[in-house]
Design a protein around this motif. Structure first.
Motif, PDB file in Angstrom:
ATOM      1  N   PRO A 105      -2.305   4.056   9.022  1.00  0.00           N
ATOM      2  CA  PRO A 105      -1.971   2.919   9.888  1.00  0.00           C
ATOM      3  C   PRO A 105      -2.818   2.822  11.163  1.00  0.00           C
ATOM      4  CG  PRO A 105       0.038   3.912   9.068  1.00  0.00           C
ATOM      5  CD  PRO A 105      -1.111   4.814   8.654  1.00  0.00           C
ATOM      6  N   GLU A 106      -3.406   3.915  11.597  1.00  0.00           N
ATOM      7  CA  GLU A 106      -4.268   3.903  12.779  1.00  0.00           C
ATOM      8  C   GLU A 106      -5.734   3.648  12.426  1.00  0.00           C
ATOM      9  OE1 GLU A 106      -1.927   6.579  12.350  1.00  0.00           O
ATOM     10  OE2 GLU A 106      -0.571   5.291  13.473  1.00  0.00           O
ATOM     11  N   GLY A 107      -6.013   3.447  11.152  1.00  0.00           N
ATOM     12  CA  GLY A 107      -7.370   3.153  10.720  1.00  0.00           C
ATOM     13  C   GLY A 107      -8.226   4.363  10.409  1.00  0.00           C
ATOM     14  N   ALA A 108      -7.646   5.553  10.456  1.00  0.00           N
ATOM     15  CA  ALA A 108      -8.392   6.779  10.145  1.00  0.00           C
ATOM     16  C   ALA A 108      -8.300   7.075   8.656  1.00  0.00           C
ATOM     17  CB  ALA A 108      -7.837   7.953  10.938  1.00  0.00           C
ATOM     18  N   THR A 109      -9.393   7.561   8.108  1.00  0.00           N
ATOM     19  CA  THR A 109      -9.422   7.941   6.698  1.00  0.00           C
ATOM     20  C   THR A 109      -9.087   9.424   6.551  1.00  0.00           C
ATOM     21  OG1 THR A 109     -11.757   8.559   6.742  1.00  0.00           O
ATOM     22  CG2 THR A 109     -11.247   6.237   6.281  1.00  0.00           C
ATOM     23  N   ALA A 110      -8.923   9.831   5.310  1.00  0.00           N
ATOM     24  CA  ALA A 110      -8.696  11.255   5.044  1.00  0.00           C
ATOM     25  C   ALA A 110      -9.881  12.084   5.539  1.00  0.00           C
ATOM     26  CB  ALA A 110      -8.474  11.483   3.553  1.00  0.00           C
ATOM     27  N   LEU A 117     -18.797   8.193   5.044  1.00  0.00           N
ATOM     28  CA  LEU A 117     -19.177   9.113   6.103  1.00  0.00           C
ATOM     29  C   LEU A 117     -19.151   8.446   7.479  1.00  0.00           C
ATOM     30  CD1 LEU A 117     -20.209  11.936   6.869  1.00  0.00           C
ATOM     31  CD2 LEU A 117     -22.516  11.114   6.400  1.00  0.00           C
ATOM     32  N   ASN A 118     -19.475   7.180   7.527  1.00  0.00           N
ATOM     33  CA  ASN A 118     -19.546   6.469   8.803  1.00  0.00           C
ATOM     34  C   ASN A 118     -18.368   5.532   9.050  1.00  0.00           C
ATOM     35  OD1 ASN A 118     -22.034   7.617   9.720  1.00  0.00           O
ATOM     36  ND2 ASN A 118     -23.051   6.405   8.139  1.00  0.00           N
ATOM     37  N   ALA A 119     -17.256   5.757   8.362  1.00  0.00           N
ATOM     38  CA  ALA A 119     -16.059   4.942   8.597  1.00  0.00           C
ATOM     39  C   ALA A 119     -15.611   5.117  10.046  1.00  0.00           C
ATOM     40  CB  ALA A 119     -14.944   5.373   7.646  1.00  0.00           C
ATOM     41  N   ARG A 120     -15.133   4.052  10.627  1.00  0.00           N
ATOM     42  CA  ARG A 120     -14.668   4.100  12.019  1.00  0.00           C
ATOM     43  C   ARG A 120     -13.161   3.918  12.054  1.00  0.00           C
ATOM     44  NH1 ARG A 120     -18.680   4.552  15.676  1.00  0.00           N
ATOM     45  NH2 ARG A 120     -20.738   4.152  14.834  1.00  0.00           N
ATOM     46  N   MET A 151       0.847  -1.184   0.000  1.00  0.00           N
ATOM     47  CA  MET A 151       0.000   0.000   0.000  1.00  0.00           C
ATOM     48  C   MET A 151       0.891   1.246   0.000  1.00  0.00           C
ATOM     49  SD  MET A 151      -2.846   1.299   2.754  1.00  0.00           S
ATOM     50  CE  MET A 151      -3.902  -0.102   2.511  1.00  0.00           C
ATOM     51  N   ALA A 152       0.544   2.195  -0.799  1.00  0.00           N
ATOM     52  CA  ALA A 152       1.305   3.436  -0.909  1.00  0.00           C
ATOM     53  C   ALA A 152       1.176   4.271   0.362  1.00  0.00           C
ATOM     54  CB  ALA A 152       0.824   4.225  -2.111  1.00  0.00           C
ATOM     55  N   ASP A 153       2.183   5.070   0.604  1.00  0.00           N
ATOM     56  CA  ASP A 153       2.193   5.973   1.756  1.00  0.00           C
ATOM     57  C   ASP A 153       1.127   7.047   1.568  1.00  0.00           C
ATOM     58  OD1 ASP A 153       2.894   7.481   3.971  1.00  0.00           O
ATOM     59  OD2 ASP A 153       4.620   8.398   2.994  1.00  0.00           O
ATOM     60  N   LEU A 154       0.240   7.168   2.547  1.00  0.00           N
ATOM     61  CA  LEU A 154      -0.827   8.168   2.484  1.00  0.00           C
ATOM     62  C   LEU A 154      -0.409   9.532   3.014  1.00  0.00           C
ATOM     63  CD1 LEU A 154      -4.031   6.274   3.694  1.00  0.00           C
ATOM     64  CD2 LEU A 154      -3.491   7.054   1.410  1.00  0.00           C
ATOM     65  N   SER A 155       0.784   9.620   3.592  1.00  0.00           N
ATOM     66  CA  SER A 155       1.200  10.866   4.255  1.00  0.00           C
ATOM     67  C   SER A 155       1.053  12.112   3.392  1.00  0.00           C
ATOM     68  CB  SER A 155       2.634  10.753   4.774  1.00  0.00           C
ATOM     69  OG  SER A 155       2.715   9.748   5.742  1.00  0.00           O
ATOM     70  N   PRO A 156       1.519  12.112   2.138  1.00  0.00           N
ATOM     71  CA  PRO A 156       1.355  13.337   1.333  1.00  0.00           C
ATOM     72  C   PRO A 156      -0.109  13.732   1.156  1.00  0.00           C
ATOM     73  CG  PRO A 156       2.935  11.862   0.306  1.00  0.00           C
ATOM     74  CD  PRO A 156       2.280  11.091   1.416  1.00  0.00           C
ATOM     75  N   PHE A 157      -0.970  12.741   0.990  1.00  0.00           N
ATOM     76  CA  PHE A 157      -2.399  13.023   0.824  1.00  0.00           C
ATOM     77  C   PHE A 157      -2.989  13.565   2.123  1.00  0.00           C
ATOM     78  CE2 PHE A 157      -6.903  11.466   0.526  1.00  0.00           C
ATOM     79  CZ  PHE A 157      -7.293  12.334  -0.479  1.00  0.00           C
ATOM     80  N   ILE A 158      -2.702  12.916   3.232  1.00  0.00           N
ATOM     81  CA  ILE A 158      -3.218  13.360   4.533  1.00  0.00           C
ATOM     82  C   ILE A 158      -2.697  14.758   4.858  1.00  0.00           C
ATOM     83  CG2 ILE A 158      -3.281  12.891   7.016  1.00  0.00           C
ATOM     84  CD1 ILE A 158      -5.032  10.989   5.321  1.00  0.00           C
ATOM     85  N   ASP A 159      -1.440  15.025   4.525  1.00  0.00           N
ATOM     86  CA  ASP A 159      -0.884  16.368   4.750  1.00  0.00           C
ATOM     87  C   ASP A 159      -1.670  17.421   3.970  1.00  0.00           C
ATOM     88  OD1 ASP A 159       1.066  15.344   6.442  1.00  0.00           O
ATOM     89  OD2 ASP A 159       2.650  15.391   4.912  1.00  0.00           O
ATOM     90  N   ALA A 160      -1.956  17.141   2.697  1.00  0.00           N
ATOM     91  CA  ALA A 160      -2.732  18.084   1.875  1.00  0.00           C
ATOM     92  C   ALA A 160      -4.140  18.265   2.447  1.00  0.00           C
ATOM     93  CB  ALA A 160      -2.794  17.597   0.434  1.00  0.00           C
ATOM     94  N   VAL A 161      -4.732  17.190   2.916  1.00  0.00           N
ATOM     95  CA  VAL A 161      -6.069  17.233   3.509  1.00  0.00           C
ATOM     96  C   VAL A 161      -6.079  18.136   4.739  1.00  0.00           C
ATOM     97  CG1 VAL A 161      -7.739  15.831   4.801  1.00  0.00           C
ATOM     98  CG2 VAL A 161      -6.896  15.033   2.591  1.00  0.00           C
ATOM     99  N   THR A 162      -5.155  17.911   5.658  1.00  0.00           N
ATOM    100  CA  THR A 162      -5.156  18.672   6.911  1.00  0.00           C
ATOM    101  C   THR A 162      -4.796  20.141   6.697  1.00  0.00           C
ATOM    102  OG1 THR A 162      -2.912  17.954   7.454  1.00  0.00           O
ATOM    103  CG2 THR A 162      -4.720  16.667   8.370  1.00  0.00           C
ATOM    104  N   ARG A 163      -4.020  20.433   5.656  1.00  0.00           N
ATOM    105  CA  ARG A 163      -3.696  21.832   5.327  1.00  0.00           C
ATOM    106  C   ARG A 163      -4.854  22.533   4.617  1.00  0.00           C
ATOM    107  NH1 ARG A 163       0.673  19.621   2.770  1.00  0.00           N
ATOM    108  NH2 ARG A 163      -0.090  20.458   0.808  1.00  0.00           N
ATOM    109  N   GLY A 164      -5.792  21.740   4.106  1.00  0.00           N
ATOM    110  CA  GLY A 164      -6.896  22.321   3.355  1.00  0.00           C
ATOM    111  C   GLY A 164      -6.501  22.688   1.941  1.00  0.00           C
ATOM    112  N   ASP A 165      -5.501  22.009   1.392  1.00  0.00           N
ATOM    113  CA  ASP A 165      -5.011  22.278   0.047  1.00  0.00           C
ATOM    114  C   ASP A 165      -5.920  21.567  -0.962  1.00  0.00           C
ATOM    115  OD1 ASP A 165      -3.657  22.521  -2.345  1.00  0.00           O
ATOM    116  OD2 ASP A 165      -1.702  21.948  -1.514  1.00  0.00           O
TER     117      ASP A 165
END
Length: 84
Positions: A35-40, A63-66, A1-15
């Protein structure tokens, strides 16, 4: 599985431009978990990035992902942020 970090970083910055481009290249990003089971969507909700939340939902985010740590939904993460 590819590293999600760049995507999550863009998400949290609101880019939104980067998020939209990454989703266009790989629509599955909207449903993948870190890795903690959280989605973008969890991260966007916690960061109060409303436009990104809308883009993720339009791309098919659950919407209801846990998350894996607490069984919390993105809405739960948003409420937790408000309580901080």
């Amino acid at each position: 599985m590819a590293d999600l970090s760049p995507f999550i970083d863009a998400v949290t910055r609101g880019d939104l431009g980067s998020v939209t481009a990454m989703l266009a290249a790989d629509p599955g990003l909207a449903r993948r978990s870190d890795p903690e089971g959280a989605t973008a969507l969890h991260h966007a909700a916690f960061a109060a990035q409303h436009a990104v939340v809308d883009a993720l939902l339009a791309a098919g985010a659950h919407l209801n992902a846990r998350d894996g740590a607490h069984g919390a939904t993105p809405g739960g993460w948003a409420l937790h942020r408000l309580r901080e």
